[in-house]
Motif scaffolding. Sequence first.
Motif: not given
Length: 153
Positions: A18, A22, A32-37
């Motif tokens: 992550c 970022s 962008p990719r979220s931690q959840d994704e």
Amino acid sequence: MDKIQIRSAGKKDVEPICRLLSQYASRKLVLPRSQDEISRHVRNFCVAEKNGRVIGCCAFRDYGCGLFEIRSLAVSPRSVGSGTGSRLVDFMIDRLVGKDKVKIFALTTSAGFFHRFGFRTVEKDMFPQKIWSDCSKCPKLNDCDEEAVLLEP
Ligand SMILES: CC(C)(COP(=O)(O)OP(=O)(O)OC[C@H]1O[C@@H](n2cnc3c(N)ncnc32)[C@H](O)[C@@H]1OP(=O)(O)O)[C@@H](O)C(=O)NCCC(=O)NCCS
């Protein structure tokens, strides 16, 4: 010199992946990719590890019917130019080619890098699934500087 190991990613890699992505997402070089994704899809990632630290990552997305995308490719700024990006892409291609007949594409501002692996530049509209799912949410939507590249191994 410390060895760089390329391996499939696991849960412990989610945070470093992550952080790495970022840095480049803020420069619009990767989506962008979220931690959840990342956590939900971590099995689709591989990482480059040096001295116990993640210095690179790469992921794939399965669109079905043998079509895969290589995405979220990044090498930490301090490690670029040492062959890590190439090793990540080689690792990912090997993993995907192990499946049946495949087509692998990427949308990238680094088409020249992908050409080295046999990818060729193609029209983006060959991948409507990608355009529906990601490009529509991309900050560069109306000003896209990315090329589509395709490998048919
Ligand atoms: C693109 C990236 C992954 C390359 O990683 P790297 O570890 O520096 O790549 P390598 O060291 O394996 O490079 C191998 C060769 O490709 C060349 N290369 C690297 N980036 C390139 C680019 N954008 N275009 C053309 N050639 C490139 C290198 O010069 C090197 O050539 P050489 O073997 O003749 O010296 C890295 O620069 C990066 O993380 N960039 C920011 C994020 C990004 O743009 N990701 C791609 C989105 S799909």
